[in-house]
Design a protein around this motif. Structure first.
Motif, short mmCIF file in Angstrom:
data_model
loop_
_atom_site.label_atom_id
_atom_site.label_comp_id
_atom_site.label_asym_id
_atom_site.label_seq_id
_atom_site.Cartn_x
_atom_site.Cartn_y
_atom_site.Cartn_z
N TYR A 140 -16.36 -63.96 30.93
CA TYR A 140 -15.40 -63.50 31.93
C TYR A 140 -16.07 -62.50 32.88
O TYR A 140 -17.12 -61.94 32.56
CB TYR A 140 -14.19 -62.85 31.25
CG TYR A 140 -14.57 -61.70 30.32
CD1 TYR A 140 -14.69 -60.41 30.81
CD2 TYR A 140 -14.84 -61.94 28.98
CE1 TYR A 140 -15.08 -59.36 29.97
CE2 TYR A 140 -15.22 -60.89 28.14
CZ TYR A 140 -15.33 -59.61 28.64
OH TYR A 140 -15.71 -58.59 27.82
N LYS A 141 -15.47 -62.27 34.03
CA LYS A 141 -15.95 -61.28 34.99
C LYS A 141 -15.58 -59.89 34.45
O LYS A 141 -14.44 -59.65 34.09
CB LYS A 141 -15.31 -61.52 36.35
CG LYS A 141 -15.74 -60.56 37.43
CD LYS A 141 -17.15 -60.82 37.86
CE LYS A 141 -17.50 -59.93 39.04
NZ LYS A 141 -18.91 -59.74 39.20
N PHE A 142 -16.54 -58.99 34.37
CA PHE A 142 -16.28 -57.65 33.84
C PHE A 142 -16.48 -56.61 34.93
O PHE A 142 -17.39 -56.71 35.75
CB PHE A 142 -17.14 -57.36 32.61
CG PHE A 142 -18.59 -57.73 32.75
CD1 PHE A 142 -19.54 -56.76 33.03
CD2 PHE A 142 -19.01 -59.05 32.60
CE1 PHE A 142 -20.89 -57.10 33.16
CE2 PHE A 142 -20.35 -59.39 32.73
CZ PHE A 142 -21.29 -58.41 33.01
N GLU A 143 -15.60 -55.62 34.94
CA GLU A 143 -15.57 -54.62 36.01
C GLU A 143 -16.72 -53.62 35.91
O GLU A 143 -17.32 -53.27 36.92
CB GLU A 143 -14.23 -53.88 35.97
CG GLU A 143 -14.05 -52.92 37.12
CD GLU A 143 -12.67 -52.30 37.12
OE1 GLU A 143 -12.56 -51.16 37.58
OE2 GLU A 143 -11.71 -52.95 36.67
N ASN A 144 -17.01 -53.16 34.71
CA ASN A 144 -18.05 -52.15 34.49
C ASN A 144 -19.17 -52.71 33.64
O ASN A 144 -18.98 -53.69 32.91
CB ASN A 144 -17.46 -50.92 33.78
CG ASN A 144 -16.38 -50.26 34.61
OD1 ASN A 144 -16.58 -49.98 35.78
ND2 ASN A 144 -15.23 -50.03 34.00
N GLU A 145 -20.34 -52.09 33.74
CA GLU A 145 -21.43 -52.44 32.84
C GLU A 145 -20.93 -52.37 31.40
O GLU A 145 -20.08 -51.55 31.07
CB GLU A 145 -22.57 -51.42 32.96
CG GLU A 145 -23.59 -51.71 33.97
CD GLU A 145 -24.79 -50.78 33.87
OE1 GLU A 145 -25.86 -51.22 34.31
OE2 GLU A 145 -24.67 -49.64 33.40
#
Length: 108
Positions: free
Chosen positions: A16-21
């Motif tokens: 999935y696309k993740f917002e933070n490292e």
């Protein structure tokens, strides 16, 4: 089995696309910390750390900006397998990441 932890693959990435490292500490003791970091499009502010850091890019493409002792800014372009030792108090930051899996070892 006694004494065994869970198995983690250094190349695994979320689907999935993740917002933070994503930072996963694999080992943390008095003199050493080992982290797996996953980034994609993430950058960082300037670091000035109290420990040496060995950085290895396992997957992806990344660019680091490092301030040399004489004040010059250097851009390092990293591909899979590239690694660098960043001495403590060397100012640096991540300026570009694309599907990166990092292995970072911090030590005294």
């Amino acid at each position: 089995m006694r004494g065994f932890g869970s198995i983690e693959n250094l190349f695994d990435r979320p689907t999935y696309k993740f917002e933070n490292e994503i930072v996963n500490t694999l080992l943390n003791s008095t003199n050493i910390r080992i982290e797996k970091i996953i980034s994609d499009g993430h950058t960082t502010g300037w670091y000035d750390q109290d420990q040496d850091e060995f950085v290895c890019l396992l997957t992806g493409y990344a660019e680091l900006e490092i301030l040399s002792d004489d004040g010059d800014l250097n851009i390092l372009k990293l591909s899979p397998g590239d690694n660098i030792l960043i001495k403590k108090h060397t100012k640096h930051r991540v300026i570009k990441t694309t599907k990166c899996n990092w292995l970072c070892i911090f030590f005294n």
